[in-house]
Structures are given as structure tokens and as C-alpha cells.
Design an enzyme around this catalytic site. Sequence first.
Site, PDB file in Angstrom:
ATOM      1  N   ASP A 270       0.881  -1.165   0.000  1.00 40.69           N
ATOM      2  CA  ASP A 270       0.000   0.000   0.000  1.00 40.69           C
ATOM      3  C   ASP A 270       0.922   1.219   0.000  1.00 40.69           C
ATOM      4  O   ASP A 270       2.124   1.122   0.265  1.00 40.69           O
ATOM      5  CB  ASP A 270      -0.962  -0.010   1.198  1.00 40.69           C
ATOM      6  CG  ASP A 270      -2.177   0.896   0.938  1.00 40.69           C
ATOM      7  OD1 ASP A 270      -2.083   1.783   0.054  1.00 40.69           O
ATOM      8  OD2 ASP A 270      -3.216   0.732   1.606  1.00 40.69           O
TER       9      ASP A 270
HETATM   10  C1  BGC Z   1      -5.031   3.285  -0.042  1.00 39.24           C
HETATM   11  C2  BGC Z   1      -5.113   2.352  -1.220  1.00 39.24           C
HETATM   12  C3  BGC Z   1      -4.895   3.146  -2.486  1.00 39.24           C
HETATM   13  C4  BGC Z   1      -3.542   3.823  -2.405  1.00 39.24           C
HETATM   14  C5  BGC Z   1      -3.202   4.670  -3.617  1.00 39.24           C
HETATM   15  C6  BGC Z   1      -3.741   4.083  -0.051  1.00 39.24           C
HETATM   16  O1  BGC Z   1      -3.764   5.046   0.928  1.00 39.24           O
HETATM   17  O2  BGC Z   1      -5.131   2.556   1.156  1.00 39.24           O
HETATM   18  O3  BGC Z   1      -6.365   1.709  -1.238  1.00 39.24           O
HETATM   19  O4  BGC Z   1      -5.001   2.321  -3.612  1.00 39.24           O
HETATM   20  O5  BGC Z   1      -3.537   4.705  -1.290  1.00 39.24           O
HETATM   21  O6  BGC Z   1      -3.957   5.829  -3.626  1.00 39.24           O
END
Ligand code: BGC
Length: 732
Positions: A270
Site C-alpha cells: 500500500d
Molecule cells: C489506499 C489504497 C490506495 C492507495 C493509492 C492508499 O492510501 O489505502 O487503497 O489504492 O492509497 O492511492
Amino acid sequence: MKHKVSKVLLLSVVLIGSLSFINSKKVKMSAGGSTVDSKREAKIDSLIKLMTLEEKVTMIHASSSFTSGGVPRLGIPEIVMSDGPHGVRKEHGRDWEADLAGTDSATCLPTGVSIAATWNPELGYAAGKVLGEEANARGKDIILGPGVNILRTPLNGRNFEYMSEDPYLASRMVVGFIKGVQDQGISACVKHYLANNQEVNRDKIDVQMSERALREIYLPAFAAAVQEGGANSVMGAYNKFRGQFCTHNEYLVNKILKGELGFKGVLISDWGAVHNTLEAVQNGCDLEMGSEFTTSSANKPNYDKFFMGDTLIKLVKSGAIEESLLNDKVRRLLRLMLKTNVMTKDKRKKGSINTPAHQAIALQVAEESITLLKNENVLPLKKQNIKTIAVIGANADRKHCGAGGSSQVNSKYEITALKGIQKLVGNSITIKYAPGYLIKKGKTADQELINAALEATKGADAVIYVGGWIHGYSDAWNDNAYDSEGLDKPDMQLPFGQNELIDALLKAHPNMVVVLEGGGPVDMTSFVERTKAIVQAWYPGIEGGNALAKIVFGEISPSGKLPMTFPKKLEDVPANKLGEYPGDGKTVNYKDDIWVGYRYYDTKKVEPLFPFGHGLSYTSFEYSDLKVQKNGQTVTVKLFVKNTGKMAGAEVVQVYVKDEKAAVERPEKELKGFSKLFLKAGEKKEVSLTLNPDAFKYYDEGKKQWVLEPGKFTIITGSSSKDLKLKADVEL
Ligand code: BGC
């Protein structure tokens, strides 16, 4: 959370039978796969041999906010990723840049929880296909979705993006979704692996749970996504699991995902979830994303400073890390690239964006997800009997697609509830609208607005209230509330003084229809008894208002079913009751164990407000002739369902299994099959479901394996987890 502020500011601007269409694709894809696979692996070998250490390291971390590093010398491009599960945004995302010109026109689909509420895996597939086609049109390679974390508490801010409290329902829906995306030659990235069931302290909370809870509740949807859906990538969650960050968790990633589940794809961190070079490299993280906010300045990101950047080069050169570990990561990335023509984009399908066909799918998902919770002869409204309608509630006029965190979509248009009703009734009916409350932080009941709402309802033949939750007050990340990434809901109460407003309106209009938007249940104590018709609309996407209007005026019969239990009050939710949410800031103990959702309410005899699987129709269904046949440990369940009403409609036949006697405490019953049947008035169809041996097993912690304990099992069919129809026993 700093990165999120800038990010959003900038962005602001089965049932086995019903899955046959998916299975046939699976068969086709695997036929002859081995030659293709070995050719691909040989090509990967030759590319890896040509690469320098520096080039390998470049590939395994970001080169911008949404791209991985490429190696132009060898014709290896960057991989372009797209947030998130509900629409393919225009922005390339190199620098968290938004489409400030406002030309973005992606299809905004109903959110994950809506898709699950359809209980129709074919629609999961259709929604995924929309994303795949739009990704092709925009030159994106990976869709950062779907999300399948279990709905453990209604307070989780991201429940609206996820699917269910039930691992079986989530599994069936996610498999369809992934295949829909990937059949377009685009990769899906199932997230957030694992136990990201709350947003509070998501970046550091350490989740402790039993092995049984992991195996029976929190893992199955990910396992299905990888093994049945063939997901090309998985996103590691922010939180810790048993003391180690999920994105580089030896047990979760190396042992389970890549070992037991045989995952051959890419584990993407993530954004900003990597914390340690050695752990990340050794424990299975293949691509580090979003660390610009932790390793350098967000305004001037230095991607070489990532944990899997320059430091890693030094560690390999010093002999502390074996280069073979890097080769495996590069291999996985190249495999994904070759499978989906990332290097040969001219071979990709052309794709399309926001077409009428995509809008039609958004409409169908919304129509099949909107769930009729209660109806005492009020719905559907009959147009011919109505001259004036009052539509009350600020939500009726609110667009939702453009907020909520990383799944937000800047859609070209969005049919709100008010617009949908206006369109459907045309000029034949006068509509009076009043917001009744103000969507503003901390705002409570406003007597002036309540009075104005009451005034608007005077003389109305029908009153429709549209309220509920919202994603956020404004587009600013830290101003978000309720259904949103980065924070949880404060409680289950309707915000902005809606209870007082509903109370005043019901006194004057006892037949008022209450429509609730949002990612899950609210506390309805103050109005549920007195309200004759309650509709759960979720976040129904670009076409939501049209779908809602069609249901309210009876053009179609509702067929959505709850993918989670609606408890009477927050204190009834096991995690909350036990005080095991949101933890002490460092750790959260899942003492609720496997007793999540209806498994708890049913077994511990806690009466829910509306049970899991519940959803009413305008027609009626009769179940008959249940027959259960076993063949070894596989059980075939057959029955007939007849539409006994006057209108076409769809029924979700749910099949639950009860283990009559077990060595461990097992839930009262567990969902193991379902089928959505579309029946014309008077039509009767046979349903046939196959329950494989897994449907009868539990996870034995002592033996460290799934066990089918011989004995008597009851097969229960029902229209919800409480509205049970026919039962039969089987001895295995
Ligand atoms: C989120 C993800 C997301 C990623 C990119 C993270 O903070 O938890 O679900 O895809 O950011 O924006």
C-alpha cells in the site's frame, strides 16, 4: 497522513451454477496454458540476465506516484496503476496531479458494498469489465481494486469500498470482479491484504487474531481472488499482523500467499506501507509504492531513497542480501507485464470510456443493489395517484462519486436521488424539495430547516426522505467523515440532526418513505418502528438516482439483499461490545474471533434490526421440493422457486449449512451457496447448487488444517439468514 492531504486536494478537482459463464472462461484460459507459460518464463529469464542490479532495483519501486520504474534500454516500460475499484481516473498520477480542467469523464460505478448487495456474480464480472475497458482506453495497466476486507464493525470508514461480513459472499463476488477486469487484459490488485478492518491507526495498528479466525473469516476472499480469480496482483495492507507489517509479513506473504496459495503475481505495498528494507525484500514485497512521503519530501520526491532503492543496492553489493531475491520480484513484475501486454500495448484491446454500455452496467448494478428493508404497503408509489411529491433531505441533492478517498471518481455526471425522481415523474407531478439539514461538520438539528422541510411537505401526496451518511464535507482529505478513507465513523448515529428531522416529518406524514445512503447500517431506533417503508440505497454511482426512482415508483422490483447484518445498535456489534475496537492505539485483539456478523447474531441469539441476506421484493416467492443428494462428500441441493406475485422480480436463494454436532463451537449456520433467480409473474424455476466438501469444514487449530467431521448436517434454504424456507438433513 500528510501525503493524503496533498493527494486528495489535487485529486479533487455463487453459486456455482450462476458462475458457469466465468468457469468456462477459466477452462479456456488454462487450456494450452503451459506452453504459453514456459515461453513467457523463458523470455523473463533472458530479460533478467540482461539486467544490471541497478535496473532491477529501479523496477521494484515507484518512479512516480502511480508508476513503477521501467528499463527503457530493454524496452521495459513503467507499469501504470489506477485508483481505485469504482472508476478509472483520468490523471496519470505522476505527481498526484488531478484533471484540473475537469474533463474527466470516467464511469463511476456503485461502490463495492453495492456490488455485493446485488448477490449477482455476473454483475461483479460486468463491473470489472467496465473498469478493464476504461483502463484500456486510458492506457492504465493495473486497477487498484477490488477491496475485500471483511466488514467487522459498521464504524470502519472504508466499508463502502468492501463487500461483506461473510467470506463466502465476498469470495463469490470478488472472483467475478477480477475476471471482469483481467479478461480485458488489465490486472486487478485485490486489497488490502490483510485485516485492514478499520481506518483508525491503520498505519500502525497490530492485529491479533486466532488462526481459526484468519482461516475461516479474514483469508478466504483473498484466497478466492488469487486461486479462482487469478488476480495478477495483491496490495499489502498498512497495518501489522501479529507484530509485523502486512506488506512485508513473513507469515502472510511468504508462507500463506506465495506458499500455500501459490500466488505467482506481484505483491504491491500500500502507498507508504513499507517500513524496512530487509523485511520488505525478504518477506515478499515485490513493488514498493508511495514511500515518497516517508523517505523524502512529498514536494520533491526522490524515488531512489525508497526502502527498496539505493539502500538495497548497497545491501546486495555488500552481500547482506542475495540478488536472487530481487530476481524473483523482477520475474513477478515481468510476468504481470507479459501477461497483460504492458510492453506491447498495441496488442491491447482499444477500450472505451464512459460509454452508454458502461452507464447501463452502472445502472443495472444500482438497480440490483438497492435494498428494500421494510415495506408496509407504501411502496411502490403509484404515479397516477400523485399530484405533488415532497423530496426531503440534503443527501437527495448530493453527489457522492467525487469523494471518499482513493476510490473517488470525477465522473462526468451523477444522477442524484432528486434528479432521478424528477426525470422519472417528468412534468406530470410537482416536486417540492427541501434539504431539511445542513451538511456541515458538527452541525446538529436546525429548527428553521426542519420548519422549511415541513412546509414543503404540506399538501404533498407522497413524501420521500433521502438521508444517511456522506463521504466527506468537502474534498479536503482531513475534512472527510463517515464513509471515507483514513478515518472511521464516530458512531452509528445519523449525522446533522437527521433523527429530529425524520421525527418531525413522520408525525406529519406517517407514510413517508425513508431512503438511506451510506456504506452500512445506522442506528434507526428513533424511527424504525414508525416508518412504513425503508430503502437502503448505498452509494449507487453515476446512475444511482435513476435506479432509485425506478424502484420507488415500481418500474422494477427491488432485489438487493444485505451483504452485512444491520444491528439494532452499535453495542450489539461483537467487536464493539467486547471493547475490541479500535484497540489501544498499538494493538487490536480480535476477541470476537470467528463471531463476525450473522455468525454471532444467530448463534448468540442477538436479534438484529435487519438480518444478513435480507431484502424485500414487490412480488412474492414460494420455495418447494427441496431435494438433497450426496455423492461422496459433495452435496447437490435442488429446489423450485415460483414467483407467486403479479410482477416480475428476482429472488436470491440462499443456502446455509448447519453442523449439528462438532468438536468445536461452530456458527448456527454459514452461507455456502446462493443463486439469484429472475422470474416473471407466475414463473417457476429449478435451482441446483453443488456444495463441495469445503462447505462442511471448519479449521482445526490443533491439526492446523481444515476438517470435515463426519455426522449430520442440515441444509437450510432461505430468503435471508432469518427468513428460512426449506430444510433437509444430510449425513456425511
Ligand atoms: C489506499 C489504497 C490506495 C492507495 C493509492 C492508499 O492510501 O489505502 O487503497 O489504492 O492509497 O492511492
